[in-house]
Design an enzyme around this catalytic site. Structure first.
Site, PDB file in Angstrom:
ATOM      1  N   GLU A  59       0.695  -0.957  -0.116  1.00 40.77           N
ATOM      2  CA  GLU A  59      -0.119  -0.357  -0.160  1.00 40.77           C
ATOM      3  C   GLU A  59       0.633   1.724   0.423  1.00 40.77           C
ATOM      4  OE1 GLU A  59      -0.452  -2.361   1.837  1.00 40.77           O
ATOM      5  OE2 GLU A  59      -2.910  -3.368   1.854  1.00 40.77           O
ATOM      6  N   HIS A  96     -11.360  -3.144  10.388  1.00 37.65           N
ATOM      7  CA  HIS A  96     -11.589  -3.146   9.951  1.00 37.65           C
ATOM      8  C   HIS A  96     -12.686  -2.026   9.772  1.00 37.65           C
ATOM      9  CE1 HIS A  96      -9.374  -6.111   7.918  1.00 37.65           C
ATOM     10  NE2 HIS A  96     -10.010  -7.159   6.876  1.00 37.65           N
TER      11      HIS A  96
END
Lengths: 332, 352
Positions: B60, B129
């Protein structure tokens, strides 16, 4: 494809034009930084300067192998890359003196020299930070069918950052036109490579990403140039990236104009050994011995450069201060 | 006007931005997989192919740098993360590089990068999450940040983000994906930095962010039946923040509830409260109230999730307190929102 090789055989002599070009780039870097060493104690350049004295051949050899349209992404130690790619001296000194007329309007300083029209696309002072950005530049070239390639300069410390691996992995995966240029000067600030890495094998890391890795003696500007020409050719012809490990030595302290062997983390003998292999002097001896150019030519280059530097220093010292508008401009 | 779901509006906006500019491309983990980021990249993949919509390694931070590099070179990458939480892996490139390159280069280079990321909620997604990290990005000069709550704004803000010269983060809430609303068929932009008054009111202003706009509207409807006339301001952009819109609403009502599904401490709600005090103190008839998450990570178990997330009833309670002058302060409370007949969120089930 040879995945990695150490100290490739020098294929031969460069011609006079290349020799003069390499010499000019080496000399430009050397003399400008010597001028900074001279002026820095005046306390007027109020920014941290990371000098490349002693390791100029890396920048000179690589940039001589690049076209003007090719991109260079650099680091906190960016003077040599800027200078070897042809960056303007006036804008550079004005930047070091924090002037509005500096290449980044005084907002970047020594660690963020930039001149996009020459492919100098900026420098990051976060170790490894500009590596993926150079890869992105190469991706832009590939996606748009442009013919520029990108050179990512970084030091041996960056090899320890995760982003080094992320960058090599993606560049190799997509066969991007990028050259990874590691200037291994063996020290991250004061910490030796051997205290940070299990083996002295940076160029061999390339094998893990199926790209060539080449170790080059950084005192030899021709060796650097030849390795860079091969890497640039490979990049431009769509074969993908190359990792160059250029072994060079920073003569001065991590940041600032002084020698620092008295600190004890390295020895005077080690410094003397590297200074005896000064890339500028070695190359000057070589071009004269091989009659690639004569002494008078070199003197003319020296004289013109000296005048250019004097002029640039004055331009920098006398430039206008940036204003409040500059402070808040260019944020968005 | 035709209606689209929020996710369809994102898909359409992306396609139209790509059609308008060949320099726009989409990258990110899973953008070309069969699910296509909950359907939001499938249209682009189908129309423009794998050359402009492509998968990436799980890197990322590096890929954010890659996108920055392409943006510096004049392209307009759209980097997509299936979860907001993954942005934390990219903070060096976002904060040290994307946000600063233009400034460090004296304005000579720009980073027209768009980063999309989704805030998860429910079905036990737990602490990694489901975070709402908007305040981290609001804090950094050089980054823009939008959080659309409607299908109309999802399309218009995404297009505006892609066409902007600065790095823009688009935080989308997963629970909004199935909300449908009117969306024009043509290409249009919703200006960055402009809030929308989505419900006029005279008694109290609810300044809401993202999914809390949905809750705020429910709260306002409920309050209406009690005789309290609440105004709802959908911030839409958090950076730049539409301070004049916030101030105008507060001057009108004299009471403010800030509703944000993020942590309270140093949250967006804290910044908004401070701005209200700085700019409209003389208009305030009551203290500023905040409805936020508890300062705790997101739990997994459904009963704990229910306790964790504030909703319409919490917002309504805060408004009542301000209007009637109650003494206690409400954060998240176990009171559930009033069930509604056609509530897409109540049909929301796993797996994600």
């Amino acid at each position: 494809m040879s995945i990695s090789s150490s100290s490739p055989h020098r294929t031969g002599r460069v011609n006079s034009a290349v020799a003069l070009d390499l010499y000019s780039r080496l000399l430009r870097t050397r003399r400008v930084e010597e001028k900074i060493v001279e002026l820095y104690p005046q306390q007027e350049m109020k920014c941290p300067t990371h000098l490349s004295l002693g390791q100029e051949a890396a920048a000179a050899g690589v940039c001589a192998a690049l076209r003007q349209t090719d991109r260079v992404y650099s680091t906190h130690r960016c003077h040599a890359h800027y200078l070897a790619k042809g960056g303007g001296l006036k804008q550079m000194f004005a930047e070091l003196y924090g002037r509005q007329t500096g290449c980044a309007k005084g907002k970047g300083g020594s660690m963020h020299l930039v001149q996009p029209e020459l492919g100098l696309m900026g420098a990051s002072a976060i170790v490894g930070g500009s590596l993926p950005i150079a890869v992105g530049s190469a991706l832009a070239a590939q996606l748009q069918g442009k013919d520029w390639i990108a050179a990512a300069f970084f030091g041996d410390g960056a090899v320890e950052e995760g982003v080094f691996h992320e960058s090599l992995n993606f560049a190799a995966l997509r066969r991007l036109p990028v050259v990874f240029v590691c200037e291994n000067n063996f020290f991250a600030t004061h910490s030796h490579q051997s205290a940070r890495q299990p083996a002295d094998n940076i160029y061999q890391r390339a094998a893990a990403y199926s790209m060539p890795g080449v170790r080059v003696e950084g005192s030899d500007v021709v060796a650097v140039y030849e390795a860079a020409v091969a890497a640039a050719h490979r990049a431009r012809s769509g074969e993908g990236p190359t990792l160059l490990e250029i072994r060079a030595y920073r003569w001065k302290e991590h940041v600032g104009p002084n020698f620092d062997y008295s600190m004890g983390y390295r020895t005077k003998e080690e410094l003397d050994d590297w200074m005896a292999r000064c890339p500028l002097r070695l190359f000057e001896e070589e071009v004269l011995a091989q009659a690639l150019c004569d002494k008078a030519q070199l003197e003319r280059i020296e004289k013109a450069l000296s005048e250019e530097i004097q002029e640039a220093v004055l331009f920098g010292q006398q430039g206008p201060d940036p204003t409040f508008h500059d402070l808040i401009d260019d944020v968005y | 006007m035709r209606e689209l779901k929020y996710s369809q509006a994102l898909d359409e906006g992306l396609c139209q931005a790509m059609a308008a500019d060949p320099g726009v491309f989409v990258l990110g983990v899973g953008v070309d997989d069969p699910k296509g980021i909950f359907g939001t990249t499938l249209g682009a993949l189908k129309r423009f192919g794998p050359g402009r919509v492509f998968d990436t390694p799980l890197a990322e931070n590096g890929l954010t740098g890659v996108a920055i590099g392409a943006a510096i070179e004049g392209m307009r990458p759209v980097l997509v993360h299936a979860r907001n939480d993954f942005l934390l892996l990219t903070m060096d490139q976002l904060v040290n590089h994307a946000a600063k390159w233009r400034y460090m280069c004296g304005g000579k280079l720009s980073v027209p990068l768009t980063v999309r990321a989704i805030i998860g909620r429910g079905w036990g997604q737990a602490a990694q999450h489901s975070q709402s990290l908007q305040s981290l990005f609001m804090h950094v000069p050089g980054l823009k940040l939008v959080m659309p709550s409607t299908a109309y704004d999802a399309k218009g803000l995404l297009i505006a983000a892609i066409e902007d010269e600065s790095p823009v983060i688009v935080l989308e809430h997963r629970w909004l994906y199935d909300h449908a609303g009117p969306v024009p068929e043509e290409h249009y932009r919703v200006p960055l930095g402009k809030a929308a008054v989505v419900r006029d009111g005279a008694d109290v202003s609810i300044i809401a962010i993202s999914h809390m706009v949905v809750e705020a509207k429910k709260a306002a409807e409920s309050l209406q039946t009690e005789g309290i006339d609440a105004e709802v301001v959908d911030l839409r952009s958090l950076a730049p923040l539409d301070v004049p819109a916030i101030v105008a609403s507060v001057r009108k009502t004299g009471r403010v509830v800030v509703a944000d599904h993020a942590w309270r401490t140093c949250g967006a709600s804290a910044e908004i409260a401070a701005l209200v005090v700085e700019h409209a103190f003389e208009s305030l008839r009551a203290p500023v109230r905040r409805v936020t998450l508890k300062d705790a990570p997101t739990p997994c178990a459904a009963p704990l999730e229910k306790l964790y997330y504030p909703g319409a009833s919490d917002i309504a309670a805060a408004c009542r307190d301000l209007v009637y002058g109650a003494k206690t302060q409400t954060a998240a409370s176990p009171v559930e929102s009033r069930p509604r007949a056609k509530d897409v969120e109540r049909e929301f089930q796993g797996p994600f």
